[in-house]
Design a protein around this motif. Sequence first.
Motif, mmCIF file in Angstrom:
data_model
loop_
_atom_site.group_PDB
_atom_site.id
_atom_site.type_symbol
_atom_site.label_atom_id
_atom_site.label_comp_id
_atom_site.label_asym_id
_atom_site.label_seq_id
_atom_site.Cartn_x
_atom_site.Cartn_y
_atom_site.Cartn_z
ATOM 1 N N ARG A 7 3.998 7.480 15.835
ATOM 2 C CA ARG A 7 4.452 6.023 15.392
ATOM 3 C C ARG A 7 5.756 6.004 15.487
ATOM 4 O O ARG A 7 6.638 5.123 16.039
ATOM 5 N N TYR A 8 6.691 7.044 14.681
ATOM 6 C CA TYR A 8 8.057 6.948 14.679
ATOM 7 C C TYR A 8 8.615 7.428 16.024
ATOM 8 O O TYR A 8 9.888 6.779 16.259
ATOM 9 N N PHE A 9 8.088 8.152 16.887
ATOM 10 C CA PHE A 9 8.409 8.351 18.107
ATOM 11 C C PHE A 9 8.572 6.747 18.857
ATOM 12 O O PHE A 9 9.828 6.710 19.667
ATOM 13 N N PHE A 10 7.742 6.146 18.823
ATOM 14 C CA PHE A 10 7.684 4.641 19.617
ATOM 15 C C PHE A 10 8.614 3.757 19.072
ATOM 16 O O PHE A 10 9.423 2.918 19.564
ATOM 17 N N VAL A 11 8.824 4.033 17.719
ATOM 18 C CA VAL A 11 9.890 3.032 16.888
ATOM 19 C C VAL A 11 11.364 3.547 17.368
ATOM 20 O O VAL A 11 12.078 2.316 17.954
ATOM 21 N N PHE A 60 2.183 -0.275 21.416
ATOM 22 C CA PHE A 60 1.911 0.843 20.671
ATOM 23 C C PHE A 60 1.597 0.325 19.495
ATOM 24 O O PHE A 60 1.273 1.570 18.447
ATOM 25 N N GLU A 61 1.752 -0.664 18.937
ATOM 26 C CA GLU A 61 1.411 -1.108 17.585
ATOM 27 C C GLU A 61 2.344 -0.192 16.321
ATOM 28 O O GLU A 61 1.638 0.096 15.400
ATOM 29 N N VAL A 62 3.326 -0.089 16.468
ATOM 30 C CA VAL A 62 4.169 0.868 15.683
ATOM 31 C C VAL A 62 4.345 0.251 14.215
ATOM 32 O O VAL A 62 4.216 0.952 13.274
ATOM 33 N N PHE A 444 -10.536 -4.698 18.947
ATOM 34 C CA PHE A 444 -10.066 -3.554 20.023
ATOM 35 C C PHE A 444 -8.356 -3.662 19.374
ATOM 36 O O PHE A 444 -7.948 -4.462 18.733
ATOM 37 N N SER A 445 -7.741 -2.326 20.163
ATOM 38 C CA SER A 445 -6.529 -2.397 19.682
ATOM 39 C C SER A 445 -5.552 -3.042 20.856
ATOM 40 O O SER A 445 -5.915 -3.390 21.798
#
Length: 482
Positions: A7-11, A60-62, A444-445
């Motif tokens: 999550r932090y990677f994509f943020v 990616f729904e961060v 679903f995501s």
Amino acid sequence: MTSEMKRYFFVFLGFAVLLLFYFMPPLNPAVDPMGKTFELSQAGKAGLGLFLLAGIWWVFEVIPIGVTSIAIGILQPVFGIRPAKDAFRDFMDPTVMFILGSLLVGVAFTQCGITKRIAYKMLVIVGEDTRKILLGVFVLTALLTHVMAHTAVAGTMFPILMSILALYGGDVEKPSKFGKALFIGMAFAAGAGSICTLMGGARNPAAVGFFKEFTGQDVSFLEFSAALAPFGWATVFLIFFLMITIFKPEKLKVPGLRQRAQNELEKLGPITKQEIFVLTVVTIALCTLIFQKFIPALKGMDRSVPLLAAGLIFFITKVLTVKDLEKSIPWNIVLLFSGAMSIGFALWQTGAAEWMAVSWLSLIKDAPWLVFLLGISFLVLILTNFIMNVAAISICLPVALVIAKYLGVNPEIVLYSSVAMAGMPFLLLIGAAPNAIAYESKQFSTGEFFVTGIPASLAILAMVAIFSLTFWPMIGIPAVLH
């Protein structure tokens, strides 16, 4: 890597892309076939970076998707893209209000019991085969979009599908393959059905208007439907086969479902006065939208007004209460579309969207006609997943029609392929309101929606090629003008 680290990677990836575009040297101007140049300003460059940041965070729904929209509003003034007043004004754009009105209508249908009545009746007709249930839902959705805006159709269908899902598995909070197929398929079918008539969405008459302006030719209601209704319906059935292949339902049949639906329908008894009242108010609102094009006095009225007026009437008559407003309206989805409108207008007003379109189309201006056509279709497909489909059409179609003239490509083929792509944003939730409304089911995501949309998008691109080579020439629309 743990889920929190991802999550932090994509943020940080989103921020890195934004900073990269903000600090990179000026990019070369785009040049259209007429020799006109389109400079990319510093604000436009930063807008492209913010556009990509939003895409990464949404896919990616961060953070919650509505909160990403708030970030879009905050970062525009911080990076000098647009003043805060402009960035946040778009959060209350009439299109967002139209979506809110559609959601209010859906909540009213649920509160008075209409949605359960429709769901049970449909299940009594289609029976216990889950594939027939899915096909019935997709066909009903597509049919309604022929005369109603697809946002209103999705808002109406959502509670009906939740009732069907409850009968299928009991726990509607638990994702299932049937649930994924039901809601993703409904969103896709709403898009496919909306290209079949001029009334299916604002993009359709807008595209016809641009076509007339650039070619001097008009396209009638029947001509439009003759060219695109077969495309739309072929897509509906393609979506059905895609859904039952990717998300093969856990149960091929639900034994006793028809009888259970019949029993529940009988429990509801005869239609109530409240149901009749809600149906009457919604019918008047929808008729206002349908006949708006034909009644001069209604032409200047924004399409959000009839649905918001219906919602207001429901609050006055206590069909809806403040509790429904607080708990039943998915504010995450409303915010999502607020942010989508804001980034769309930012790309438009800074010239970044036009720069992208001209840069891309200039690359294929000397290509064979089919490569050129698929290139236009691909561009519209990508843009319409990020910005309003009307904006995608208004950016791409004029440039494409000019290039088509030089290549000897029939402008009608360009028109119909562009409209088809603009109506079916199958990759991102922000591409169309039905996508976001379907997401509220929690079946679903955003990642699952994106992955499912890849084969669907490739399939409709292939259909553009097939229709250009076969069906459209058969009905008198050749691909190349001699």
